[in-house]
Design a protein around this motif. Structure first.
Motif, PDB file in Angstrom:
ATOM      1  N   THR A 192       0.894  -1.161   0.199  1.00  0.00           N
ATOM      2  CA  THR A 192      -0.112  -0.032   0.148  1.00  0.00           C
ATOM      3  C   THR A 192       0.916   1.242  -0.067  1.00  0.00           C
ATOM      4  OG1 THR A 192      -0.307   0.083   2.521  1.00  0.00           O
ATOM      5  CG2 THR A 192      -2.002  -1.154   1.257  1.00  0.00           C
TER       6      THR A 192
ATOM      7  N   PHE B 170       1.624   5.050   1.786  1.00  0.00           N
ATOM      8  CA  PHE B 170       1.450   6.190   2.758  1.00  0.00           C
ATOM      9  C   PHE B 170       1.070   7.469   1.812  1.00  0.00           C
ATOM     10  CE2 PHE B 170       4.094   3.602   5.288  1.00  0.00           C
ATOM     11  CZ  PHE B 170       3.423   3.343   6.639  1.00  0.00           C
ATOM     12  N   ASP B 171       0.731   8.465   2.614  1.00  0.00           N
ATOM     13  CA  ASP B 171       0.045   9.751   2.111  1.00  0.00           C
ATOM     14  C   ASP B 171       1.450  10.161   1.330  1.00  0.00           C
ATOM     15  OD1 ASP B 171      -2.344   9.657   2.880  1.00  0.00           O
ATOM     16  OD2 ASP B 171      -1.896  10.915   4.867  1.00  0.00           O
ATOM     17  N   ASP B 172       2.706  10.189   1.526  1.00  0.00           N
ATOM     18  CA  ASP B 172       3.753  10.726   1.112  1.00  0.00           C
ATOM     19  C   ASP B 172       4.260  10.044  -0.145  1.00  0.00           C
ATOM     20  OD1 ASP B 172       5.038   8.884   2.402  1.00  0.00           O
ATOM     21  OD2 ASP B 172       6.291  10.162   3.527  1.00  0.00           O
TER      22      ASP B 172
ATOM     23  N   ARG C  50       5.420   6.915   0.013  1.00  0.00           N
ATOM     24  CA  ARG C  50       6.247   5.806   0.474  1.00  0.00           C
ATOM     25  C   ARG C  50       5.201   4.408   0.432  1.00  0.00           C
ATOM     26  NH1 ARG C  50       7.772   5.957   5.778  1.00  0.00           N
ATOM     27  NH2 ARG C  50       5.952   7.765   6.206  1.00  0.00           N
TER      28      ARG C  50
ATOM     29  N   GLN D 139       4.640   0.570   1.605  1.00  0.00           N
ATOM     30  CA  GLN D 139       4.404  -0.400   3.037  1.00  0.00           C
ATOM     31  C   GLN D 139       4.066  -1.583   2.385  1.00  0.00           C
ATOM     32  OE1 GLN D 139       1.053   0.033   5.718  1.00  0.00           O
ATOM     33  NE2 GLN D 139       2.749  -0.370   7.300  1.00  0.00           N
TER      34      GLN D 139
ATOM     35  N   ALA E 245      -2.354   0.525   9.897  1.00  0.00           N
ATOM     36  CA  ALA E 245      -1.700   1.519   8.717  1.00  0.00           C
ATOM     37  C   ALA E 245      -2.059   1.284   7.375  1.00  0.00           C
ATOM     38  CB  ALA E 245      -0.345   1.727   8.768  1.00  0.00           C
ATOM     39  N   LYS E 246      -2.092  -0.061   6.980  1.00  0.00           N
ATOM     40  CA  LYS E 246      -2.368  -0.706   5.598  1.00  0.00           C
ATOM     41  C   LYS E 246      -4.082  -0.302   5.348  1.00  0.00           C
ATOM     42  CE  LYS E 246      -2.163  -5.328   6.969  1.00  0.00           C
ATOM     43  NZ  LYS E 246      -1.439  -5.000   8.045  1.00  0.00           N
TER      44      LYS E 246
ATOM     45  N   ARG F  32      -5.560   2.532   6.659  1.00  0.00           N
ATOM     46  CA  ARG F  32      -5.677   3.890   6.471  1.00  0.00           C
ATOM     47  C   ARG F  32      -5.035   4.280   5.159  1.00  0.00           C
ATOM     48  NH1 ARG F  32      -3.808   3.438  11.785  1.00  0.00           N
ATOM     49  NH2 ARG F  32      -1.624   4.203  11.222  1.00  0.00           N
ATOM     50  N   ASN F  33      -4.078   3.534   4.852  1.00  0.00           N
ATOM     51  CA  ASN F  33      -3.287   3.902   3.385  1.00  0.00           C
ATOM     52  C   ASN F  33      -4.300   3.416   2.287  1.00  0.00           C
ATOM     53  OD1 ASN F  33      -0.919   4.305   4.864  1.00  0.00           O
ATOM     54  ND2 ASN F  33      -0.014   2.554   4.053  1.00  0.00           N
TER      55      ASN F  33
END
Length: 129
Positions: free
Chosen positions: A21, A23-25, A27, A29, A51-52, A54-55
């Motif tokens: 997935t 991240f907002d920037d 990167r 994951q 986090a996955k 949310r991503n």
């Protein structure tokens, strides 16, 4: 794009997958996951606090690579997007079914938030088997 029956079977066995997935920037994951499939989607079950999850809420683009448990050089890469999220009892039942397939018993880990199935619609499938 419907999944080829052979790909669906490969994703519905006891092979493992990695889910990537963003991240907002931007990167990436990546995590090792259990995997499943229906006629049209690759399925990943996770929890909503992770986090996955949310991503994919922010950017639904993902890649799932499933490798043959007996031959890591034999794999299928699925590039696509999370088309739907299934929550509630259906997601809970699904994690138990996955656990039965992989471990022989219902899911035993503590659920910290809520289970969710990520239904991933493929845009491209690369089959290296």
């Amino acid at each position: 794009m419907p999944l080829d029956p052979d790909v669906r079977e490969f994703c519905s066995g006891t092979n493992f997958a990695v889910l990537t997935t963003l991240f907002d920037d931007g990167r990436p994951q990546t995590q090792v996951m259990w995997v499943d499939a229906d006629d049209d989607h690759v399925l990943i079950n996770t929890e909503v606090h992770r986090a996955k999850f949310r991503n994919v809420e922010a950017d639904p683009r993902v890649t799932v690579t499933v490798w043959d448990v007996d031959d890591a050089y034999s794999y299928v890469e699925v590039r696509g997007e999370v088309a739907e999220v299934v929550r509630g009892q259906a997601a809970r039942d699904h994690i138990d079914a996955c656990s039965q397939r992989y471990t022989g018993h219902d899911y035993a880990s503590t659920i910290q938030s809520e289970r969710a199935i990520l239904r991933i619609r493929p845009h491209r499938i690369v089959d290296h088997r």
